[in-house]
Motif scaffolding. Sequence first.
Motif, mmCIF file in Angstrom:
data_model
loop_
_atom_site.group_PDB
_atom_site.id
_atom_site.type_symbol
_atom_site.label_atom_id
_atom_site.label_comp_id
_atom_site.label_asym_id
_atom_site.label_seq_id
_atom_site.Cartn_x
_atom_site.Cartn_y
_atom_site.Cartn_z
ATOM 1 N N VAL A 37 0.807 -1.212 0.000
ATOM 2 C CA VAL A 37 0.000 0.000 0.000
ATOM 3 C C VAL A 37 0.845 1.269 0.000
ATOM 4 O O VAL A 37 0.343 2.362 -0.273
ATOM 5 N N ASP A 38 2.147 1.132 0.294
ATOM 6 C CA ASP A 38 3.043 2.288 0.266
ATOM 7 C C ASP A 38 4.477 1.785 0.275
ATOM 8 O O ASP A 38 4.730 0.613 0.581
ATOM 9 N N LYS A 39 5.394 2.680 -0.046
ATOM 10 C CA LYS A 39 6.815 2.317 -0.057
ATOM 11 C C LYS A 39 7.646 3.566 0.178
ATOM 12 O O LYS A 39 7.196 4.681 -0.096
ATOM 13 N N THR A 40 8.851 3.351 0.696
ATOM 14 C CA THR A 40 9.808 4.449 0.805
ATOM 15 C C THR A 40 11.156 3.934 0.326
ATOM 16 O O THR A 40 11.486 2.758 0.498
ATOM 17 N N VAL A 41 11.915 4.822 -0.284
ATOM 18 C CA VAL A 41 13.276 4.522 -0.714
ATOM 19 C C VAL A 41 14.177 5.516 -0.007
ATOM 20 O O VAL A 41 13.967 6.720 -0.087
ATOM 21 N N THR A 42 15.177 4.980 0.697
ATOM 22 C CA THR A 42 16.084 5.815 1.461
ATOM 23 C C THR A 42 17.512 5.495 1.061
ATOM 24 O O THR A 42 17.878 4.318 0.975
ATOM 25 N N GLN A 43 18.299 6.525 0.812
ATOM 26 C CA GLN A 43 19.706 6.334 0.494
ATOM 27 C C GLN A 43 20.510 7.193 1.462
ATOM 28 O O GLN A 43 20.188 8.363 1.696
ATOM 29 N N SER A 44 21.530 6.589 2.017
ATOM 30 C CA SER A 44 22.417 7.331 2.905
ATOM 31 C C SER A 44 23.851 6.913 2.614
ATOM 32 O O SER A 44 24.101 5.845 2.060
ATOM 33 N N SER A 45 24.782 7.768 2.969
ATOM 34 C CA SER A 45 26.188 7.429 2.720
ATOM 35 C C SER A 45 27.082 8.219 3.662
ATOM 36 O O SER A 45 26.710 9.247 4.208
ATOM 37 N N ASP A 46 28.271 7.675 3.825
ATOM 38 C CA ASP A 46 29.328 8.393 4.521
ATOM 39 C C ASP A 46 30.561 8.309 3.627
ATOM 40 O O ASP A 46 30.449 8.039 2.433
ATOM 41 N N LYS A 47 31.731 8.496 4.156
ATOM 42 C CA LYS A 47 32.938 8.495 3.327
ATOM 43 C C LYS A 47 33.230 7.139 2.698
ATOM 44 O O LYS A 47 33.877 7.060 1.665
ATOM 45 N N GLU A 48 32.755 6.054 3.315
ATOM 46 C CA GLU A 48 33.102 4.714 2.837
ATOM 47 C C GLU A 48 31.925 3.895 2.321
ATOM 48 O O GLU A 48 32.089 3.073 1.438
ATOM 49 N N PHE A 49 30.753 4.085 2.888
ATOM 50 C CA PHE A 49 29.639 3.194 2.590
ATOM 51 C C PHE A 49 28.434 3.951 2.035
ATOM 52 O O PHE A 49 28.185 5.091 2.408
ATOM 53 N N HIS A 50 27.721 3.275 1.143
ATOM 54 C CA HIS A 50 26.476 3.785 0.583
ATOM 55 C C HIS A 50 25.398 2.756 0.916
ATOM 56 O O HIS A 50 25.537 1.589 0.569
ATOM 57 N N CYS A 51 24.375 3.184 1.594
ATOM 58 C CA CYS A 51 23.315 2.282 2.015
ATOM 59 C C CYS A 51 22.031 2.618 1.258
ATOM 60 O O CYS A 51 21.637 3.777 1.179
ATOM 61 N N LEU A 52 21.405 1.587 0.720
ATOM 62 C CA LEU A 52 20.116 1.729 0.051
ATOM 63 C C LEU A 52 19.101 0.892 0.818
ATOM 64 O O LEU A 52 19.339 -0.289 1.100
ATOM 65 N N THR A 53 17.983 1.514 1.170
ATOM 66 C CA THR A 53 16.922 0.821 1.895
ATOM 67 C C THR A 53 15.602 1.050 1.172
ATOM 68 O O THR A 53 15.263 2.181 0.840
ATOM 69 N N ILE A 54 14.898 -0.032 0.919
ATOM 70 C CA ILE A 54 13.552 0.038 0.360
ATOM 71 C C ILE A 54 12.623 -0.598 1.386
ATOM 72 O O ILE A 54 12.822 -1.745 1.796
ATOM 73 N N THR A 55 11.645 0.171 1.816
ATOM 74 C CA THR A 55 10.701 -0.289 2.829
ATOM 75 C C THR A 55 9.326 -0.411 2.195
ATOM 76 O O THR A 55 8.829 0.548 1.587
ATOM 77 N N LEU A 56 8.732 -1.591 2.302
ATOM 78 C CA LEU A 56 7.394 -1.841 1.789
ATOM 79 C C LEU A 56 6.412 -1.919 2.947
ATOM 80 O O LEU A 56 6.647 -2.640 3.921
ATOM 81 N N PHE A 57 5.333 -1.164 2.844
ATOM 82 C CA PHE A 57 4.247 -1.220 3.815
ATOM 83 C C PHE A 57 3.127 -1.994 3.137
ATOM 84 O O PHE A 57 2.727 -1.656 2.020
ATOM 85 N N TYR A 58 2.644 -3.025 3.784
ATOM 86 C CA TYR A 58 1.633 -3.854 3.138
ATOM 87 C C TYR A 58 0.491 -4.186 4.089
ATOM 88 O O TYR A 58 0.603 -4.065 5.307
ATOM 89 N N ARG A 59 -0.567 -4.619 3.462
ATOM 90 C CA ARG A 59 -1.770 -5.056 4.171
ATOM 91 C C ARG A 59 -2.032 -6.491 3.701
ATOM 92 O O ARG A 59 -1.898 -6.796 2.521
ATOM 93 N N HIS A 60 -2.382 -7.358 4.624
ATOM 94 C CA HIS A 60 -2.708 -8.731 4.259
ATOM 95 C C HIS A 60 -4.040 -8.752 3.516
ATOM 96 O O HIS A 60 -5.013 -8.161 3.966
ATOM 97 N N LYS A 61 -4.054 -9.407 2.361
ATOM 98 C CA LYS A 61 -5.294 -9.557 1.593
ATOM 99 C C LYS A 61 -6.222 -10.505 2.332
ATOM 100 O O LYS A 61 -5.789 -11.464 2.941
ATOM 101 N N SER A 62 -7.494 -10.268 2.227
ATOM 102 C CA SER A 62 -8.499 -11.118 2.898
ATOM 103 C C SER A 62 -8.675 -12.418 2.178
ATOM 104 O O SER A 62 -8.566 -12.546 1.021
#
Length: 65
Positions: free
Chosen positions: A40-65
């Motif tokens: 039902v929704d999603k977020t994409v987050t990217q963060s980094s420092d001098k050495e590492f780059h982090c990618l996070t994808i978060t899925l928000f879901y609802r259980h189908k009936s």
Amino acid sequence: MAVTNFTGVKVFSTTLARDRENMGENITKWLKENPNADVVDKTVTQSSDKEFHCLTITLFYRHKS
């Protein structure tokens, strides 16, 4: 502002380049293995420092009936 109701959250996160390349396949695999999860929704987050780059994808879901 509309509020989206959800019953679960699935987080995909990595700092490794090869894992970032495979993240889409991993998400597709999870969706196929969880056919009752209605995203039902999603977020994409990217963060980094001098050495590492982090990618996070978060899925928000609802259980189908």
